[in-house]
Design a protein around this motif. Structure first.
Motif, PDB file in Angstrom:
ATOM      1  N   GLN A 154       0.807  -1.214   0.000  1.00  0.00           N
ATOM      2  CA  GLN A 154       0.000   0.000   0.000  1.00  0.00           C
ATOM      3  C   GLN A 154       0.843   1.270   0.000  1.00  0.00           C
ATOM      4  OE1 GLN A 154      -3.308  -0.118  -0.139  1.00  0.00           O
ATOM      5  NE2 GLN A 154      -3.948  -2.091   0.698  1.00  0.00           N
TER       6      GLN A 154
ATOM      7  N   ARG B 242       2.262 -12.212   2.522  1.00  0.00           N
ATOM      8  CA  ARG B 242       1.434 -13.141   3.289  1.00  0.00           C
ATOM      9  C   ARG B 242       0.433 -12.422   4.191  1.00  0.00           C
ATOM     10  NH1 ARG B 242       1.425 -18.207   4.941  1.00  0.00           N
ATOM     11  NH2 ARG B 242       3.028 -18.599   3.402  1.00  0.00           N
ATOM     12  N   SER B 243       0.855 -11.309   4.767  1.00  0.00           N
ATOM     13  CA  SER B 243      -0.038 -10.632   5.706  1.00  0.00           C
ATOM     14  C   SER B 243      -0.618  -9.331   5.152  1.00  0.00           C
ATOM     15  CB  SER B 243       0.684 -10.351   7.024  1.00  0.00           C
ATOM     16  OG  SER B 243       1.818  -9.531   6.797  1.00  0.00           O
ATOM     17  N   GLU B 244       0.081  -8.732   4.179  1.00  0.00           N
ATOM     18  CA  GLU B 244      -0.392  -7.441   3.680  1.00  0.00           C
ATOM     19  C   GLU B 244      -0.925  -7.523   2.261  1.00  0.00           C
ATOM     20  OE1 GLU B 244       2.489  -4.260   4.304  1.00  0.00           O
ATOM     21  OE2 GLU B 244       3.491  -5.480   5.792  1.00  0.00           O
TER      22      GLU B 244
ATOM     23  N   ARG C 292      -4.617 -13.560  -0.177  1.00  0.00           N
ATOM     24  CA  ARG C 292      -5.037 -14.158   1.095  1.00  0.00           C
ATOM     25  C   ARG C 292      -5.940 -15.370   0.848  1.00  0.00           C
ATOM     26  NH1 ARG C 292      -7.194  -9.847   3.105  1.00  0.00           N
ATOM     27  NH2 ARG C 292      -5.305  -8.677   2.698  1.00  0.00           N
TER      28      ARG C 292
ATOM     29  N   LEU D 181      -3.670 -18.299  -0.120  1.00  0.00           N
ATOM     30  CA  LEU D 181      -2.982 -18.816   1.058  1.00  0.00           C
ATOM     31  C   LEU D 181      -3.930 -19.637   1.926  1.00  0.00           C
ATOM     32  CD1 LEU D 181      -0.840 -15.746   2.153  1.00  0.00           C
ATOM     33  CD2 LEU D 181      -0.004 -17.949   1.355  1.00  0.00           C
ATOM     34  N   LYS D 182      -5.162 -19.189   1.973  1.00  0.00           N
ATOM     35  CA  LYS D 182      -6.134 -19.851   2.827  1.00  0.00           C
ATOM     36  C   LYS D 182      -6.532 -21.217   2.270  1.00  0.00           C
ATOM     37  CE  LYS D 182      -9.262 -16.858   4.106  1.00  0.00           C
ATOM     38  NZ  LYS D 182     -10.518 -16.109   4.232  1.00  0.00           N
ATOM     39  N   THR D 183      -6.825 -21.249   0.977  1.00  0.00           N
ATOM     40  CA  THR D 183      -7.456 -22.445   0.407  1.00  0.00           C
ATOM     41  C   THR D 183      -6.465 -23.425  -0.206  1.00  0.00           C
ATOM     42  OG1 THR D 183      -7.823 -21.177  -1.608  1.00  0.00           O
ATOM     43  CG2 THR D 183      -9.636 -21.283  -0.046  1.00  0.00           C
TER      44      THR D 183
ATOM     45  N   VAL E 131      -3.676 -25.479   0.174  1.00  0.00           N
ATOM     46  CA  VAL E 131      -2.778 -26.060   1.167  1.00  0.00           C
ATOM     47  C   VAL E 131      -2.096 -27.316   0.624  1.00  0.00           C
ATOM     48  CG1 VAL E 131      -4.024 -25.160   3.140  1.00  0.00           C
ATOM     49  CG2 VAL E 131      -4.663 -27.362   2.166  1.00  0.00           C
TER      50      VAL E 131
ATOM     51  N   LEU F 156       1.503 -27.489   1.544  1.00  0.00           N
ATOM     52  CA  LEU F 156       1.668 -27.718   2.980  1.00  0.00           C
ATOM     53  C   LEU F 156       1.332 -29.160   3.356  1.00  0.00           C
ATOM     54  CD1 LEU F 156       2.687 -25.597   4.835  1.00  0.00           C
ATOM     55  CD2 LEU F 156       0.351 -25.163   5.611  1.00  0.00           C
TER      56      LEU F 156
ATOM     57  N   LEU G 257       5.895 -22.699  11.315  1.00  0.00           N
ATOM     58  CA  LEU G 257       5.783 -21.686  10.269  1.00  0.00           C
ATOM     59  C   LEU G 257       5.741 -20.289  10.870  1.00  0.00           C
ATOM     60  CD1 LEU G 257       3.280 -23.477   7.883  1.00  0.00           C
ATOM     61  CD2 LEU G 257       5.702 -23.023   7.470  1.00  0.00           C
ATOM     62  N   GLY G 258       5.131 -20.166  12.034  1.00  0.00           N
ATOM     63  CA  GLY G 258       5.125 -18.885  12.723  1.00  0.00           C
ATOM     64  C   GLY G 258       6.538 -18.429  13.041  1.00  0.00           C
TER      65      GLY G 258
ATOM     66  N   HIS H  66       8.020 -17.214   9.688  1.00  0.00           N
ATOM     67  CA  HIS H  66       7.469 -15.997   9.099  1.00  0.00           C
ATOM     68  C   HIS H  66       7.761 -14.760   9.934  1.00  0.00           C
ATOM     69  CE1 HIS H  66       4.374 -18.795   7.006  1.00  0.00           C
ATOM     70  NE2 HIS H  66       5.481 -18.702   6.321  1.00  0.00           N
TER      71      HIS H  66
END
Lengths: 227, 227
Positions: free
Chosen positions: B45, B138-140, B146, B149-151, B153, B156, B183-184, B187
């Motif tokens: 942004q 991943r977060s922004e 998003r 990343l969500k769907t 997998v 993973l 993963l946390g 990241h």
DNA sequence: GCCAAATTCGAACGGCCGTAAGACTTCCCC
DNA sequence: GGGGAAGTCTTACGGCCGTTCGAATTTGGC
């Protein structure tokens, strides 16, 4: 003009309003709560001042009148919630220290660090949205917020010091890294991340039960520190 | 019009350009590289199309001509780098599986997951900025990112399946959570976070040595899984 | 009930943004 | 070397943004 311009000064008068979730429907508080929710859900840059004031049901100019600017509003929410969270953490650490004659074991230190934020995460907890806000602000915040996170480690040092005492055999560098890892585990608990976990486990895994999540994290992190 | 509009379709022709760091100074590639760097450093942004084209030394209209829109540009960078990273991870996991007759131990699975991104993080690595980009995206990122990343997998799941085989005694739910924790940890390795670590340790801790950071993470995560 | 201070309100300003249109140039194939 | 496609350039449109200003309104002390 009533709003104080020096937002950075944290040591000041009694903080007259807010503090509870919504004491009276005073405009400043309405803005604060609406902004916190919108920032947490959609991010700082994606929420306009018009969005906030519309959601709060107040006039557009309220943000600038009561907080000075949009940036200052973000910073004030961040500051207030951070102080609140750190107070809970420090209290728990203090209690653990008392219970264990000055040097609590790793497990108790980690519990003091992780329990408050994870409790906030409970679906019906009044601070659930605040925690999501804090996690977001940490990575998407303004330069000022990032500067504070970078330089103000006084709160974190309480915990690293305690860990150093609990594990004097470990190199300090190792302690810092493992603390860093543990915080990474914690900060990854955003709404979006839970969704992926849900898909991966085909719906059987949910973040609804925060207590068991807390236990899982403590087990994992404690084992990591024990390595 | 040469740029393909269907950015989502990943199974397609040979991807003529880019792929290397800068094959020829063709405009599309200049935009790609400049945008990746600016997005990684300042966030999606906070970077305008004008910033990108100015940094790339190309015309303002280039982004929309070659990529369709600013959002599509972000998505294309994200997609390309994700595929690249996941390919390296899958290769390592495959090798480990071969080495251990179909079911590698936890340590090797985690190494396959963590080694590629941490190697990218090395100060002189050509993909250092790409990893920072991926962490940020991943977060922004946009809603589309998003959603992916969500769907999606599937990548993973390769790792969760391997972990399930390596630790059949653990409940699947437990495996998923511990993978989530790991993963946390990964990241959380943003530029900004390293700074805090540096302040906390008063300058003695640096991310310069990625190999030892990798070892630390593996030790920590493996111990967490062993709990 | 009055007056001054505090707050709310409507309206608008200047600015940056992503994107598009159209003219112009370069390239390449026949 | 002619012609069409691909790429580049200039320019500007419409829109949303944060912020401000001055007027209107409310509040609170006397």
């Amino acid at each position: 003009m009533s709003p104080k311009s020096d937002v950075a000064a944290a040591n000041q008068a009694p903080e007259p309003d807010i503090e509870g979730v919504d004491n009276e429907a005073v405009t400043k508080n309405l803005v604060f709560v609406a902004a916190e929710r919108l920032f947490a859900l959609h991010g700082f840059q994606n929420v306009s001042v018009r969005d906030i004031t519309a959601a709060a049901g107040v006039n557009l100019a309220s943000v600038n009148y009561h907080f000075g600017s949009k940036d200052a509003l973000l910073y004030e929410i961040f500051r207030r919630r951070t102080v609140e969270l750190n107070r809970e953490r420090a209290k728990k650490l203090h209690e653990a220290t008392d219970r264990h004659a000055g040097s609590p074991p790793v497990r108790e230190i980690l519990a003091a660090l992780l329990t408050p934020p994870l409790r906030w995460l409970a679906p019906d907890h009044e601070r659930r949205i605040s925690l999501q806000f804090l996690i977001r602000a940490r990575s998407e915040g303004t330069d000022e917020i990032r500067q504070v996170l970078k330089t103000d480690v006084t709160h974190l040092r309480r915990f690293s010091d305690a860990l150093l005492k609990a594990r004097p055999d470990l190199a300090p560098e190792e302690i810092y890294w493992r603390l860093h890892f543990t915080l990474g585990m914690l900060h990854n608990n955003r709404f979006a991340e839970f969704d992926r976990l849900n898909v991966l486990s085909e719906g059987t895994t949910s973040e609804a039960d925060v207590e068991s999540l807390l236990q899982r994290m403590l087990v994992f992190a404690e084992a990591g520190f024990a390595a």
